[in-house]
Scaffold this motif. Structure first.
Motif, PDB file in Angstrom:
ATOM      1  N   LEU A  94      56.127  44.982  42.429  1.00 35.43           N
ATOM      2  CA  LEU A  94      55.767  44.483  43.994  1.00 35.43           C
ATOM      3  C   LEU A  94      56.197  46.656  44.316  1.00 35.43           C
ATOM      4  CD1 LEU A  94      55.503  42.551  45.548  1.00 35.43           C
ATOM      5  CD2 LEU A  94      58.281  42.304  46.238  1.00 35.43           C
ATOM      6  N   GLU A  95      55.054  46.368  45.065  1.00 38.23           N
ATOM      7  CA  GLU A  95      55.410  47.945  46.260  1.00 38.23           C
ATOM      8  C   GLU A  95      55.712  47.592  47.529  1.00 38.23           C
ATOM      9  OE1 GLU A  95      56.176  50.867  44.625  1.00 38.23           O
ATOM     10  OE2 GLU A  95      54.909  49.536  42.498  1.00 38.23           O
ATOM     11  N   PHE A  96      56.862  48.596  48.333  1.00 36.67           N
ATOM     12  CA  PHE A  96      57.165  47.775  49.257  1.00 36.67           C
ATOM     13  C   PHE A  96      56.991  49.269  50.811  1.00 36.67           C
ATOM     14  CE2 PHE A  96      60.414  47.983  47.356  1.00 36.67           C
ATOM     15  CZ  PHE A  96      61.913  48.967  48.220  1.00 36.67           C
ATOM     16  N   GLN A  97      57.113  49.216  51.978  1.00 40.18           N
ATOM     17  CA  GLN A  97      57.124  49.971  53.220  1.00 40.18           C
ATOM     18  C   GLN A  97      57.930  49.387  53.857  1.00 40.18           C
ATOM     19  OE1 GLN A  97      54.517  53.659  53.559  1.00 40.18           O
ATOM     20  NE2 GLN A  97      53.698  51.378  54.356  1.00 40.18           N
ATOM     21  N   VAL A  98      59.087  49.703  54.135  1.00 41.25           N
ATOM     22  CA  VAL A  98      60.202  48.893  55.648  1.00 41.25           C
ATOM     23  C   VAL A  98      60.412  50.149  56.985  1.00 41.25           C
ATOM     24  CG1 VAL A  98      62.189  48.139  56.611  1.00 41.25           C
ATOM     25  CG2 VAL A  98      61.369  47.413  53.828  1.00 41.25           C
ATOM     26  N   GLY A  99      60.008  49.367  57.861  1.00 47.59           N
ATOM     27  CA  GLY A  99      60.279  50.414  59.208  1.00 47.59           C
ATOM     28  C   GLY A  99      60.262  49.571  60.844  1.00 47.59           C
ATOM     29  N   ARG A 100      59.989  50.314  61.494  1.00 49.36           N
ATOM     30  CA  ARG A 100      60.615  49.734  62.593  1.00 49.36           C
ATOM     31  C   ARG A 100      59.222  49.238  63.221  1.00 49.36           C
ATOM     32  NH1 ARG A 100      66.185  49.266  63.615  1.00 49.36           N
ATOM     33  NH2 ARG A 100      66.927  50.855  62.688  1.00 49.36           N
ATOM     34  N   ALA A 101      59.405  48.687  64.694  1.00 49.62           N
ATOM     35  CA  ALA A 101      58.180  47.814  65.254  1.00 49.62           C
ATOM     36  C   ALA A 101      57.297  48.974  65.358  1.00 49.62           C
ATOM     37  CB  ALA A 101      58.854  47.432  66.491  1.00 49.62           C
ATOM     38  N   ASP A 102      57.876  50.779  66.027  1.00 49.98           N
ATOM     39  CA  ASP A 102      57.121  51.426  66.717  1.00 49.98           C
ATOM     40  C   ASP A 102      55.977  52.628  65.304  1.00 49.98           C
ATOM     41  OD1 ASP A 102      59.098  52.808  65.033  1.00 49.98           O
ATOM     42  OD2 ASP A 102      59.972  54.064  66.505  1.00 49.98           O
ATOM     43  N   GLY A 103      56.309  51.779  63.765  1.00 56.32           N
ATOM     44  CA  GLY A 103      55.316  52.408  63.245  1.00 56.32           C
ATOM     45  C   GLY A 103      57.134  53.739  62.245  1.00 56.32           C
ATOM     46  N   SER A 104      57.881  53.951  62.937  1.00 57.77           N
ATOM     47  CA  SER A 104      58.693  54.883  61.604  1.00 57.77           C
ATOM     48  C   SER A 104      58.947  54.200  60.756  1.00 57.77           C
ATOM     49  CB  SER A 104      59.926  55.350  62.541  1.00 57.77           C
ATOM     50  OG  SER A 104      60.399  53.959  62.479  1.00 57.77           O
ATOM     51  N   LEU A 105      59.803  54.574  59.559  1.00 57.09           N
ATOM     52  CA  LEU A 105      59.896  54.472  57.874  1.00 57.09           C
ATOM     53  C   LEU A 105      60.967  54.692  58.124  1.00 57.09           C
ATOM     54  CD1 LEU A 105      57.848  53.224  55.751  1.00 57.09           C
ATOM     55  CD2 LEU A 105      57.996  55.718  55.293  1.00 57.09           C
ATOM     56  N   LEU A 106      61.381  53.177  57.391  1.00 51.10           N
ATOM     57  CA  LEU A 106      62.626  53.511  56.609  1.00 51.10           C
ATOM     58  C   LEU A 106      63.005  53.483  55.583  1.00 51.10           C
ATOM     59  CD1 LEU A 106      64.674  50.361  59.677  1.00 51.10           C
ATOM     60  CD2 LEU A 106      64.151  53.142  59.407  1.00 51.10           C
ATOM     61  N   LEU A 107      62.523  52.462  54.774  1.00 52.09           N
ATOM     62  CA  LEU A 107      62.456  52.352  53.214  1.00 52.09           C
ATOM     63  C   LEU A 107      60.541  52.048  53.043  1.00 52.09           C
ATOM     64  CD1 LEU A 107      64.721  49.907  52.383  1.00 52.09           C
ATOM     65  CD2 LEU A 107      65.351  52.173  52.203  1.00 52.09           C
ATOM     66  N   ARG A 108      60.828  53.357  51.505  1.00 46.70           N
ATOM     67  CA  ARG A 108      59.013  53.468  51.327  1.00 46.70           C
ATOM     68  C   ARG A 108      59.623  52.958  49.630  1.00 46.70           C
ATOM     69  NH1 ARG A 108      55.487  56.189  49.329  1.00 46.70           N
ATOM     70  NH2 ARG A 108      52.964  55.977  49.912  1.00 46.70           N
ATOM     71  N   SER A 109      58.891  51.993  48.665  1.00 46.58           N
ATOM     72  CA  SER A 109      58.800  52.411  46.760  1.00 46.58           C
ATOM     73  C   SER A 109      57.668  53.321  46.492  1.00 46.58           C
ATOM     74  CB  SER A 109      58.581  51.178  46.192  1.00 46.58           C
ATOM     75  OG  SER A 109      57.044  50.493  46.498  1.00 46.58           O
ATOM     76  N   ALA A 110      58.008  53.901  45.934  1.00 47.04           N
ATOM     77  CA  ALA A 110      56.995  54.788  44.904  1.00 47.04           C
ATOM     78  C   ALA A 110      55.626  55.153  45.015  1.00 47.04           C
ATOM     79  CB  ALA A 110      57.596  55.870  42.787  1.00 47.04           C
ATOM     80  N   HIS A 111      55.478  53.805  44.596  1.00 44.98           N
ATOM     81  CA  HIS A 111      53.553  53.820  44.270  1.00 44.98           C
ATOM     82  C   HIS A 111      52.872  53.000  45.988  1.00 44.98           C
ATOM     83  CE1 HIS A 111      54.197  55.535  40.649  1.00 44.98           C
ATOM     84  NE2 HIS A 111      54.926  55.121  39.976  1.00 44.98           N
ATOM     85  N   ALA A 112      54.111  52.732  46.563  1.00 44.66           N
ATOM     86  CA  ALA A 112      53.779  51.620  47.797  1.00 44.66           C
ATOM     87  C   ALA A 112      51.949  52.499  48.305  1.00 44.66           C
ATOM     88  CB  ALA A 112      55.039  51.697  48.891  1.00 44.66           C
ATOM     89  N   PRO A 113      51.191  51.728  48.776  1.00 47.76           N
ATOM     90  CA  PRO A 113      50.389  52.434  50.224  1.00 47.76           C
ATOM     91  C   PRO A 113      50.141  52.992  50.844  1.00 47.76           C
ATOM     92  CG  PRO A 113      49.645  50.114  48.735  1.00 47.76           C
ATOM     93  CD  PRO A 113      50.959  49.995  48.681  1.00 47.76           C
ATOM     94  N   ALA A 114      49.900  53.717  51.017  1.00 54.50           N
ATOM     95  CA  ALA A 114      50.565  54.910  52.624  1.00 54.50           C
ATOM     96  C   ALA A 114      49.772  53.629  53.511  1.00 54.50           C
ATOM     97  CB  ALA A 114      50.297  56.115  52.390  1.00 54.50           C
ATOM     98  N   LYS A 115      49.918  52.810  53.993  1.00 53.27           N
ATOM     99  CA  LYS A 115      49.361  52.089  55.727  1.00 53.27           C
ATOM    100  C   LYS A 115      50.442  52.137  56.961  1.00 53.27           C
ATOM    101  CE  LYS A 115      46.746  47.800  56.957  1.00 53.27           C
ATOM    102  NZ  LYS A 115      47.124  46.482  56.534  1.00 53.27           N
ATOM    103  N   SER A 116      49.569  52.280  57.446  1.00 52.34           N
ATOM    104  CA  SER A 116      50.858  51.695  58.710  1.00 52.34           C
ATOM    105  C   SER A 116      51.345  50.615  59.110  1.00 52.34           C
ATOM    106  CB  SER A 116      49.520  52.449  60.422  1.00 52.34           C
ATOM    107  OG  SER A 116      50.620  52.232  61.433  1.00 52.34           O
ATOM    108  N   LEU A 117      52.421  50.829  59.206  1.00 54.88           N
ATOM    109  CA  LEU A 117      53.406  49.717  60.220  1.00 54.88           C
ATOM    110  C   LEU A 117      52.971  48.931  60.916  1.00 54.88           C
ATOM    111  CD1 LEU A 117      57.100  50.967  58.378  1.00 54.88           C
ATOM    112  CD2 LEU A 117      55.929  48.599  57.164  1.00 54.88           C
TER     113      LEU A 117
END
Length: 460
Positions: A94-117
């Motif tokens: 399971l790959e993940f990204q965590v960020g704010r509503a404005d799109g800023s990135l807080l957490l990201r796994s090593a192989h997560a796809p780079a898709k805008s939050l």
């Protein structure tokens, strides 16, 4: 031996193999459709299940983020340590990204796809590092956090394929056993037909007893009934042939013996008159043997018939006139008259057989009545019935002998003329074939009547 070797393509003509091919083809088609539908449904359900797991993982990750806002770095470390543990074969990374509503990135796994939050929440398929990914974006109720979780579609497909394969595998494994059961079931179901064939094949030509219908399958009973009817007809034919042979041997023995004796007399006689008399007796014996043979051959032709082979329109009055004209030439010294209707008497029948029957009746009247007897040939309607026959004003026959006159070779106790005793039997058989009633009776005012009568005019 002839008939023992199977014909070419015997299996293609075999009912068993036709049935097996049809059953096997149907079973395989049904199993194939079932396998395809099962595979498609299992794969769809597996993908739905993994989408559900993806949503559950996203909500759990969102809850963890909200509960650990002040320790997000530690959370990333703990999640990375969980990923390094030994996985179950159905557990996809399971790959993940965590960020704010404005799109800023807080957490990201090593192989997560780079898709805008900042993308709209929901499922989406994206390409990352040359491979397709399934991505789910969710937002917190307050809108302050965004979480994306992603799974490799290749891994999802392999997992779904494994689930579907395990669903279809039991069908594939059990199919040979089911086909084998179908084969033995068909063989067992067709065993009564094999037994019926063996029964028919083992019979001798003289064994024409009916086949047992109760042991035959319901679908084979029409065939058994047809075979029994055929055996009955063959039995009747063989009985007629045996009777013909016995009758011929019995009836020809006397005239042939007479011919032989008279020939010896003529050979040894020195007197011309005696020799001429012996020769005359030889001719009479030959004529009698010829007449008996002709009548026997006619009966042999009529006995096997179940009906008229080629019926046609026959006018009884015209037929009687034709037969009478021939008889007058042979018996010019006898008084023979014709009583016929003015209208046409049409029936559906065989003119040749009816002419033979009428000639036999007329011949009997000429043979067994005194010379001064008047003979009437009738072709008319009597009491509303069409009638074809012969009436004479002779002495008739004793009443006790009337029922026996149609028996073969029975000539009556008062018969003085030479005859075969087959003429009335032939006439009765012709009447049966024409659905007519054959009557023999002594007339109240004297005389004898022999006639064929049709209750009502048959369709011509």
């Amino acid at each position: 031996m002839p008939g023992t070797e199977p014909e070419p393509h015997a299996h293609s003509q075999s009912l068993r193999w036709r049935l097996l091919r049809a059953v096997f083809a149907t079973a395989l088609l049904v199993w194939g459709l079932n396998a395809v539908l099962s595979y498609t449904q299992a794969r769809h359900e597996a993908e739905e299940l993994m989408d559900g797991h993806l949503a559950q993982a996203a909500r759990l990750l969102l809850a963890l983020v909200r509960d650990n806002e002040s320790h997000l770095e530690d959370l990333a470390t703990r999640l990375a340590s969980v990923r390094s543990q030994e996985k179950h074969r159905y557990e996809s990374p399971l790959e993940f990204q965590v960020g704010r509503a404005d799109g800023s990135l807080l957490l990201r796994s090593a192989h997560a796809p780079a898709k805008s939050l900042a993308a709209a929440p929901g499922y989406d398929d994206v390409s990352h590092a040359g491979h397709p990914w399934r991505v789910l974006t969710i937002a917190s109720t307050s809108g302050d956090y965004r979480v994306q979780v992603a799974q490799s579609i290749d891994l999802r497909d392999r997992t779904a394929l494994e689930v579907a394969r395990r669903t279809v595998l039991p069908i594939a494994l059990i199919s040979p056993a089911l086909l084998l059961l179908l084969y033995y079931s068909v063989r067992r179901a067709l065993k009564p037909l094999d037994e019926l064939a063996a029964d028919v094949a083992s019979r001798s030509p003289e064994n024409l007893r009916p086949l047992a219908q109760n042991a035959a399958p319901l679908e084979a009973r029409p065939l058994v009934s047809a075979l029994n009817r055929l055996f009955g007809r063959l039995d009747d034919t063989l009985a007629n042939e045996r009777r013909f042979t016995a009758d011929a041997a019995h009836e020809l023995r006397t005239p042939l013996a007479v011919v032989r004796i008279q020939a010896q007399v003529a050979q040894l006689s020195r007197n011309a008159d005696d020799r001429q008399h012996a020769l005359q007796q030889i001719l009479l014996g030959a004529d009698r043997a010829t007449r008996v043979l002709e009548q026997l051959l006619r009966l042999a032709r009529l006995d096997p018939l179940a009906g008229l082979p080629h019926p046609a329109e026959v006018d009884l009055a015209e037929l009687a006139e034709r037969v009478l004209s021939d008889a007058r030439l042979a018996a010019a010294d006898r008084c023979i008259v014709l009583e016929r209707s003015d209208d046409r008497l049409l029936i559906s029948g065989d003119a040749e057989l009816l002419a033979i029957a009428l000639r036999n009746l007329l011949d009997n009247a000429l043979r067994y009545t005194p010379p001064a007897t008047t003979i009437r040939v009738i072709a008319a309607r009597q009491d509303g019935e069409m009638t074809l026959g012969v009436i004479d004003d002779g002495p008739g026959v004793p009443p006790t002998e009337l029922p026996r006159l149609v028996e073969r070779f029975y000539r009556g106790s008062a018969a003085r003329a030479e005859g075969s005793g087959l003429g009335l039997a032939i006439a009765q058989r012709v009447a049966e074939l024409h659905a007519a009633r054959f009557e023999l009776e002594n007339l109240p005012g004297g005389g004898f009547a022999a006639r064929l009568r049709w209750p009502r005019p048959p369709a011509a």
